[in-house]
Structure formats: structure tokens, C-alpha cells
Design a protein around this motif. Sequence first.
Motif, PDB file in Angstrom:
ATOM      1  N   TYR A  56     -19.720  44.803  76.617  1.00  0.00           N
ATOM      2  CA  TYR A  56     -20.291  44.171  77.804  1.00  0.00           C
ATOM      3  C   TYR A  56     -19.414  44.469  79.013  1.00  0.00           C
ATOM      4  CZ  TYR A  56     -22.737  41.780  74.107  1.00  0.00           C
ATOM      5  OH  TYR A  56     -23.484  41.530  72.995  1.00  0.00           O
ATOM      6  N   PHE A  57     -20.038  44.948  80.064  1.00  0.00           N
ATOM      7  CA  PHE A  57     -19.349  45.255  81.309  1.00  0.00           C
ATOM      8  C   PHE A  57     -19.969  44.388  82.403  1.00  0.00           C
ATOM      9  CE2 PHE A  57     -19.128  48.966  78.626  1.00  0.00           C
ATOM     10  CZ  PHE A  57     -17.778  49.272  78.663  1.00  0.00           C
ATOM     11  N   VAL A  58     -19.234  43.404  82.857  1.00  0.00           N
ATOM     12  CA  VAL A  58     -19.707  42.504  83.898  1.00  0.00           C
ATOM     13  C   VAL A  58     -19.038  42.929  85.199  1.00  0.00           C
ATOM     14  CG1 VAL A  58     -19.887  40.113  84.665  1.00  0.00           C
ATOM     15  CG2 VAL A  58     -19.975  40.654  82.206  1.00  0.00           C
ATOM     16  N   VAL A  59     -19.853  43.362  86.135  1.00  0.00           N
ATOM     17  CA  VAL A  59     -19.352  43.915  87.390  1.00  0.00           C
ATOM     18  C   VAL A  59     -19.511  42.857  88.480  1.00  0.00           C
ATOM     19  CG1 VAL A  59     -19.504  45.832  89.016  1.00  0.00           C
ATOM     20  CG2 VAL A  59     -20.060  46.199  86.590  1.00  0.00           C
ATOM     21  N   LEU A  60     -18.381  42.315  88.896  1.00  0.00           N
ATOM     22  CA  LEU A  60     -18.362  41.296  89.939  1.00  0.00           C
ATOM     23  C   LEU A  60     -18.445  41.954  91.306  1.00  0.00           C
ATOM     24  CD1 LEU A  60     -15.468  39.136  88.463  1.00  0.00           C
ATOM     25  CD2 LEU A  60     -17.925  38.763  88.210  1.00  0.00           C
ATOM     26  N   PRO A  61     -18.754  41.182  92.353  1.00  0.00           N
ATOM     27  CA  PRO A  61     -18.741  41.766  93.692  1.00  0.00           C
ATOM     28  C   PRO A  61     -17.382  42.399  93.980  1.00  0.00           C
ATOM     29  CG  PRO A  61     -19.772  39.619  93.734  1.00  0.00           C
ATOM     30  CD  PRO A  61     -19.187  39.786  92.357  1.00  0.00           C
ATOM     31  N   GLY A  62     -17.405  43.512  94.634  1.00  0.00           N
ATOM     32  CA  GLY A  62     -16.171  44.229  94.946  1.00  0.00           C
ATOM     33  C   GLY A  62     -16.443  45.286  95.985  1.00  0.00           C
ATOM     34  N   THR A  63     -15.547  46.272  96.023  1.00  0.00           N
ATOM     35  CA  THR A  63     -15.713  47.357  96.998  1.00  0.00           C
ATOM     36  C   THR A  63     -15.575  48.695  96.274  1.00  0.00           C
ATOM     37  OG1 THR A  63     -13.383  47.242  97.645  1.00  0.00           O
ATOM     38  CG2 THR A  63     -14.932  45.930  98.943  1.00  0.00           C
ATOM     39  N   LEU A  64     -14.848  49.625  96.846  1.00  0.00           N
ATOM     40  CA  LEU A  64     -14.811  50.990  96.321  1.00  0.00           C
ATOM     41  C   LEU A  64     -14.183  51.105  94.939  1.00  0.00           C
ATOM     42  CD1 LEU A  64     -13.975  52.986  99.554  1.00  0.00           C
ATOM     43  CD2 LEU A  64     -16.162  52.827  98.354  1.00  0.00           C
ATOM     44  N   GLY A  65     -13.138  50.336  94.648  1.00  0.00           N
ATOM     45  CA  GLY A  65     -12.532  50.389  93.316  1.00  0.00           C
ATOM     46  C   GLY A  65     -13.505  49.916  92.250  1.00  0.00           C
ATOM     47  N   THR A  66     -14.234  48.856  92.538  1.00  0.00           N
ATOM     48  CA  THR A  66     -15.233  48.347  91.603  1.00  0.00           C
ATOM     49  C   THR A  66     -16.375  49.350  91.463  1.00  0.00           C
ATOM     50  OG1 THR A  66     -14.647  46.115  92.319  1.00  0.00           O
ATOM     51  CG2 THR A  66     -16.668  46.356  91.037  1.00  0.00           C
ATOM     52  N   LEU A  67     -16.774  49.968  92.567  1.00  0.00           N
ATOM     53  CA  LEU A  67     -17.816  51.003  92.507  1.00  0.00           C
ATOM     54  C   LEU A  67     -17.362  52.178  91.646  1.00  0.00           C
ATOM     55  CD1 LEU A  67     -20.532  52.216  93.337  1.00  0.00           C
ATOM     56  CD2 LEU A  67     -19.410  53.038  95.429  1.00  0.00           C
ATOM     57  N   MET A  68     -16.081  52.557  91.754  1.00  0.00           N
ATOM     58  CA  MET A  68     -15.556  53.650  90.933  1.00  0.00           C
ATOM     59  C   MET A  68     -15.666  53.286  89.448  1.00  0.00           C
ATOM     60  SD  MET A  68     -11.822  55.489  91.002  1.00  0.00           S
ATOM     61  CE  MET A  68     -10.897  54.235  90.146  1.00  0.00           C
ATOM     62  N   GLU A  69     -15.305  52.067  89.094  1.00  0.00           N
ATOM     63  CA  GLU A  69     -15.380  51.635  87.699  1.00  0.00           C
ATOM     64  C   GLU A  69     -16.828  51.581  87.224  1.00  0.00           C
ATOM     65  OE1 GLU A  69     -13.276  47.970  88.098  1.00  0.00           O
ATOM     66  OE2 GLU A  69     -11.328  48.938  87.838  1.00  0.00           O
ATOM     67  N   LEU A  70     -17.712  50.984  88.023  1.00  0.00           N
ATOM     68  CA  LEU A  70     -19.126  50.908  87.668  1.00  0.00           C
ATOM     69  C   LEU A  70     -19.712  52.296  87.483  1.00  0.00           C
ATOM     70  CD1 LEU A  70     -21.963  49.719  87.323  1.00  0.00           C
ATOM     71  CD2 LEU A  70     -22.061  49.462  89.825  1.00  0.00           C
ATOM     72  N   SER A  71     -19.459  53.193  88.423  1.00  0.00           N
ATOM     73  CA  SER A  71     -20.042  54.537  88.327  1.00  0.00           C
ATOM     74  C   SER A  71     -19.462  55.304  87.139  1.00  0.00           C
ATOM     75  CB  SER A  71     -19.870  55.311  89.635  1.00  0.00           C
ATOM     76  OG  SER A  71     -18.513  55.488  89.936  1.00  0.00           O
ATOM     77  N   SER A  72     -18.201  55.064  86.795  1.00  0.00           N
ATOM     78  CA  SER A  72     -17.610  55.717  85.622  1.00  0.00           C
ATOM     79  C   SER A  72     -18.298  55.264  84.340  1.00  0.00           C
ATOM     80  CB  SER A  72     -16.112  55.418  85.530  1.00  0.00           C
ATOM     81  OG  SER A  72     -15.433  55.970  86.615  1.00  0.00           O
ATOM     82  N   ILE A  73     -18.484  53.966  84.183  1.00  0.00           N
ATOM     83  CA  ILE A  73     -19.141  53.426  82.997  1.00  0.00           C
ATOM     84  C   ILE A  73     -20.586  53.894  82.940  1.00  0.00           C
ATOM     85  CG2 ILE A  73     -19.905  51.291  81.878  1.00  0.00           C
ATOM     86  CD1 ILE A  73     -17.303  50.029  83.206  1.00  0.00           C
ATOM     87  N   TRP A  74     -21.274  53.838  84.060  1.00  0.00           N
ATOM     88  CA  TRP A  74     -22.673  54.242  84.153  1.00  0.00           C
ATOM     89  C   TRP A  74     -22.822  55.728  83.809  1.00  0.00           C
ATOM     90  CZ3 TRP A  74     -25.630  53.775  89.448  1.00  0.00           C
ATOM     91  CH2 TRP A  74     -27.009  53.810  89.235  1.00  0.00           C
ATOM     92  N   CYS A  75     -21.939  56.546  84.330  1.00  0.00           N
ATOM     93  CA  CYS A  75     -21.962  57.987  84.061  1.00  0.00           C
ATOM     94  C   CYS A  75     -21.668  58.276  82.586  1.00  0.00           C
ATOM     95  CB  CYS A  75     -20.957  58.681  84.968  1.00  0.00           C
ATOM     96  SG  CYS A  75     -20.929  60.469  84.790  1.00  0.00           S
ATOM     97  N   LEU A  76     -20.635  57.643  82.040  1.00  0.00           N
ATOM     98  CA  LEU A  76     -20.309  57.852  80.623  1.00  0.00           C
ATOM     99  C   LEU A  76     -21.440  57.391  79.713  1.00  0.00           C
ATOM    100  CD1 LEU A  76     -16.548  56.841  80.549  1.00  0.00           C
ATOM    101  CD2 LEU A  76     -17.499  59.124  80.177  1.00  0.00           C
ATOM    102  N   LEU A  77     -22.110  56.330  80.093  1.00  0.00           N
ATOM    103  CA  LEU A  77     -23.259  55.858  79.321  1.00  0.00           C
ATOM    104  C   LEU A  77     -24.325  56.945  79.243  1.00  0.00           C
ATOM    105  CD1 LEU A  77     -25.089  53.756  77.946  1.00  0.00           C
ATOM    106  CD2 LEU A  77     -25.690  52.943  80.232  1.00  0.00           C
TER     107      LEU A  77
END
Length: 142
Positions: A56-77
Motif C-alpha cells: 500500500y502506497f498512501v500519497v499525502l499532499p506534498g510537492t516535487l519530492g512527493t511527485l517524484m516518489e508517486l511517479s516512480s511507484i506509478w512507473c514501476l507498476l
Amino acid sequence: MNGNDSNKKNKSEIHGILCPGQFPDRALVGNEYLTQQMDADNMCNRIHHLTSMSRYFVVLPGTLGTLMELSSIWCLLYIHPERLGQDGRPVIICYRDPWEPVCEAIIKGLNLPDSQHVNAIRYVDSAEEVFEIIDQDKAKAH
């Protein structure tokens, strides 16, 4: 009920991977909801730990660092779903604000062709909704 009450009720473990070396101006401890925390040397190491330990990946509000993590997980998926998480396909849960319009813009801007991209992320407005999604997913697994 706040997220911490839900966490205790569901006996969930919430792991945090902190990166204090990258963000010396931030607190050295994670938020109140964490049941366990680990330090990573850098953002790449943090993302590696996040993607190898979790379903489970829960993405809280954030900015560019959070976007980098979200996009990495999304891409790897999309590229290597078998390398992510435990117990099969990872579950990505994002807070609707700000992530739904951001992800919709990425899907549209990159003309992502299939529902695997579009349906990969569940959007929520509260911690209660996060736990509902996780509980439903766990119930399906058993």
C-alpha cells in the motif's frame, strides 16, 4: 475517527522511510501515525525501500519530492509490476487534493493509452477512506 485511531483499531503497521540527510531542515522523526521508521541515505534509496517493502502506497499532499516518489511507484507498476510490493499488485492511494488533477494532467499530457495508467491510482479525501480501501483489499485477499 482520526488516522491514528484507525491505525490502532485495525492493528496496521505504518512504516516511514525518512531521509534526514536530504532534508536537514525537517524533523528527524516521522509523523505521529508511524509505527516504525527507518532512515535512508538519499531519495533513490528511500524510493527503493518504499517500493520493495510495501503493498500500500498512501500519497499525502506534498510537492516535487512527493511527485517524484508517486511517479516512480506509478512507473514501476506499469513497467515491472512483479518487482513492486508484496502480495501482488501494489495499491496506490492518493489524496485527491492535489494529486488527482496532477495525475490527470500527466495521463492527458503524455497520452497514456490504457486503463492500467488511468485506474492505477485511487483518490481519497480522508484517512478513513484510506483505511476503507486497505480493509477492502485485505478482505479480498483472504
